[in-house]
Design a protein around this motif. Structure first.
Motif, PDB file in Angstrom:
ATOM      1  N   SER A  82       5.663   8.569  11.382  1.00 41.76           N
ATOM      2  CA  SER A  82       4.301   8.108  11.086  1.00 41.76           C
ATOM      3  C   SER A  82       3.325   9.275  11.016  1.00 41.76           C
ATOM      4  O   SER A  82       2.465   9.340  10.136  1.00 41.76           O
ATOM      5  N   LYS A  83       3.460  10.220  11.952  1.00 36.76           N
ATOM      6  CA  LYS A  83       2.508  11.315  12.054  1.00 36.76           C
ATOM      7  C   LYS A  83       2.714  12.395  11.003  1.00 36.76           C
ATOM      8  O   LYS A  83       1.758  12.951  10.472  1.00 36.76           O
ATOM      9  N   HIS A  86       4.443   9.691   6.753  1.00 30.02           N
ATOM     10  CA  HIS A  86       3.450   8.691   6.356  1.00 30.02           C
ATOM     11  C   HIS A  86       3.601   7.494   7.278  1.00 30.02           C
ATOM     12  O   HIS A  86       4.717   7.146   7.676  1.00 30.02           O
ATOM     13  N   PRO A  87       2.489   6.813   7.633  1.00 26.74           N
ATOM     14  CA  PRO A  87       2.590   5.670   8.534  1.00 26.74           C
ATOM     15  C   PRO A  87       3.522   4.576   8.031  1.00 26.74           C
ATOM     16  O   PRO A  87       4.215   3.921   8.819  1.00 26.74           O
ATOM     17  N   SER A  88       3.566   4.352   6.719  1.00 25.23           N
ATOM     18  CA  SER A  88       4.440   3.307   6.183  1.00 25.23           C
ATOM     19  C   SER A  88       5.906   3.651   6.404  1.00 25.23           C
ATOM     20  O   SER A  88       6.741   2.762   6.643  1.00 25.23           O
ATOM     21  N   GLY A  90       6.987   5.570   8.931  1.00 24.05           N
ATOM     22  CA  GLY A  90       7.203   5.400  10.361  1.00 24.05           C
ATOM     23  C   GLY A  90       7.449   3.938  10.707  1.00 24.05           C
ATOM     24  O   GLY A  90       8.335   3.608  11.503  1.00 24.05           O
ATOM     25  N   ASP A 317       1.133   0.610  18.102  1.00 25.94           N
ATOM     26  CA  ASP A 317       0.586   1.105  16.843  1.00 25.94           C
ATOM     27  C   ASP A 317      -0.214   0.044  16.101  1.00 25.94           C
ATOM     28  O   ASP A 317      -0.768   0.312  15.043  1.00 25.94           O
ATOM     29  N   THR A 319       0.989  -2.857  14.794  1.00 29.02           N
ATOM     30  CA  THR A 319       1.711  -3.569  13.744  1.00 29.02           C
ATOM     31  C   THR A 319       2.564  -4.712  14.290  1.00 29.02           C
ATOM     32  O   THR A 319       3.314  -5.335  13.538  1.00 29.02           O
ATOM     33  N   TYR A 446       3.639  -2.720   4.944  1.00 26.07           N
ATOM     34  CA  TYR A 446       2.705  -1.870   5.692  1.00 26.07           C
ATOM     35  C   TYR A 446       1.444  -1.609   4.866  1.00 26.07           C
ATOM     36  O   TYR A 446       0.325  -1.696   5.383  1.00 26.07           O
ATOM     37  N   ARG A 453      -5.095   1.496   8.891  1.00 23.91           N
ATOM     38  CA  ARG A 453      -4.876   2.454   9.993  1.00 23.91           C
ATOM     39  C   ARG A 453      -4.986   3.874   9.446  1.00 23.91           C
ATOM     40  O   ARG A 453      -4.492   4.187   8.371  1.00 23.91           O
ATOM     41  N   HIS A 455      -4.486   8.048   9.268  1.00 21.50           N
ATOM     42  CA  HIS A 455      -3.336   8.937   9.428  1.00 21.50           C
ATOM     43  C   HIS A 455      -3.822  10.374   9.327  1.00 21.50           C
ATOM     44  O   HIS A 455      -3.813  10.997   8.272  1.00 21.50           O
TER      45      HIS A 455
END
Length: 462
Positions: A82-83, A86-88, A90, A317, A319, A446, A453, A455
């Motif tokens: 995620s970090k 990309h968050p999607s 993760g 997070d 989700t 996501y 969210r 990033h």
């Protein structure tokens, strides 16, 4: 991130990390599939495959070591993706990893029941499935020390069993221990049918299975948030785990390949039992049945642990509902454990009532997940180092991935090659047919529901 009142307790030492990782890795594969792999690719080909698989696992753990020492978070695999990617992605990694262990629970319950039916034929398998469900739930939800100690002893049983098997096998190979099958065969059986009896292509197919055999080593990263002194214990655990796995796996393959001819049907039936019986070990079948039972119980125990932490991380997070990030007074994610166990039981039912549809899709996705998660670790470490060096000197890293950037690039390349190899194996190709669409759907979900969210990776290396 978790607030101070919702933190996991750091009670795990390096030995607990090692046994947790070994608990997830040393399962039915080495005990039930090693003979089949030798028959497919030959003993030499299988040894080469396990050497390469061990090499890839080593590279992955080198990358994970740097990440988990600097960011010792629970369920960290998801967080790193995620970090630093990309968050999607993760989000996708978390669900892939959760599915991997949850789907495995269903087959593990059934296999443990089959093992015990050998001794208790009158007891239905469903009774054993219910008993084991309650048992691993209790081991995971009472206290992290109870879980750690139980996993330590179960993993130690597997390590000692494989170690004794290798020692006895080496004695039989050299003639120090008489064998009913042959007298001091040395290593002639390794090449009795040729070095690569079914061609180099067969070795490549077996290589994919060897890579999967090392999956579970990354559990060290999942448990980073519950580890005391992570800067010391994580690197130590990584080195110990890799040494034990590579030694035990390759040693086992050498012994089986040296003592059983490549054309023997025993390879696909019960090579361990056959070898132990030939060197005069009494009750060999019962001994192996017990060891396989312990191996599966240990794997289920580790799997429930890992999957529940992924749900906790997703909840933290934002989700998943916040209830899954609530911890008990002992610092354990009770609701994540219950949902994972429920998922495992649904997997069990699907294997009975929808084997060719739902269960096939679940197993295929979990097979794809192994390579996908390792690929995400390589990319995450490559990105992390670049972000870190933008504001910190290299000396600030307590543990550094050796050979950067070659090591993470090798991980990326080898994982991509493995995915390509999966396509050319008719038996494993279906993993891509289900795995890739699941990944795309997860990314879309996501982006549609959670893209608000932020990033900002610029602050992550502080």
């Amino acid at each position: 991130m978790a607030d101070k009142d919702n933190q996991f307790m750091r009670k795990m030492s390096s030995k607990h990390l090692v046994t947790l990782s070994l608990g997830g890795v040393i399962g039915t594969g080495i005990f039930l599939s090693s003979g089949y792999l030798i028959q497919e690719a030959g003993a030499v080909g299988t040894i080469i495959a396990y050497v390469v698989g061990g090499f890839l696992a080593t590279l992955v753990m080198m990358c994970l070591g740097e990440l988990s020492v600097y960011h010792p978070n629970t369920a960290s695999l998801h967080l790193y993706a995620s970090k630093y990617i990309h968050p999607s992605l993760g989000f996708t990694v978390a669900w892939l990893y959760w599915l991997t262990w949850t789907v495995a629970l269903g087959s593990q319950f059934i296999t443990m029941g089959v093992c015990l039916q050998k001794w208790f034929p009158q007891t239905p398998i469903w009774v054993w499935c219910a008993v084991f469900s309650v048992l691993i739930l209790l081991l995971n939800m009472l206290d992290i020390k109870i879980f750690s100690v139980s996993e330590f002893w179960m993993s130690l049983t597997k390590i000692v069993a494989l170690g004794i098997f290798i020692i006895l096998g080496a004695m039989a190979i050299t003639g120090l221990l008489p064998s009913h099958a042959s007298s001091a065969p040395l290593f002639t059986n390794l090449v009795s049918n040729g070095v690569f009896p079914h061609g180099v292509g067969a070795v490549f197919i077996v290589l994919l299975s060897a890579n999967f055999a090392f999956s579970g080593t990354e559990l060290i990263g999942v448990a980073a948030g519950e580890t005391s002194h992570p800067e010391k214990n994580i690197p130590k655990a990584i080195k110990s785990t890799l040494f034990l796995l590579i030694t035990l796996f390759i040693g086992t393959i050498v012994v089986i390949g040296a003592l059983i001819p490549g054309s023997s049907k025993i390879l696909t039936e019960s090579p361990f039992v056959s070898i132990l019986q030939n060197i005069g070990i009494p009750y060999a079948s019962d001994i192996m049945n017990f060891i396989i039972f312990i191996a599966i119980l240990s794997g289920a125990n580790s799997g429930l642990y890992a999957a529940s932490r992924m749900l906790w991380s997703l909840s933290e997070d934002g989700t998943l509902p916040k209830v899954f990030s609530k911890l008990s007074k002992n610092g354990l994610p009770i609701y994540g454990l219950l949902l994972t166990l429920a998922g495992g039981l649904l997997s069990l039912f699907s294997s009975i009532y929808a084997e060719s549809t739902v269960y096939l899709a679940l197993v295929s996705i979990s097979g794809f997940a192994v390579v996908a998660v390792w690929l995400s670790i390589g990319i995450s470490q490559l990105r992390f180092r670049k972000v870190f060096l933008a504001s910190h000197p290299l000396s600030d890293l307590t543990y550094r991935t050796p050979g950067y950037p070659i090591v993470p690039w090798l991980v990326i390349i080898l994982c991509v090659v493995s995915m390509i190899g999966i396509y050319f194996d008719p038996n494993q190709r279906i993993a891509l047919y289900f795995g890739i669409p699941f990944t795309l759907v997860s990314i879309i979900v996501y982006q549609v529901f959670y893209r608000r969210r932020t990033h900002d990776i610029s602050t992550l290396a502080d």
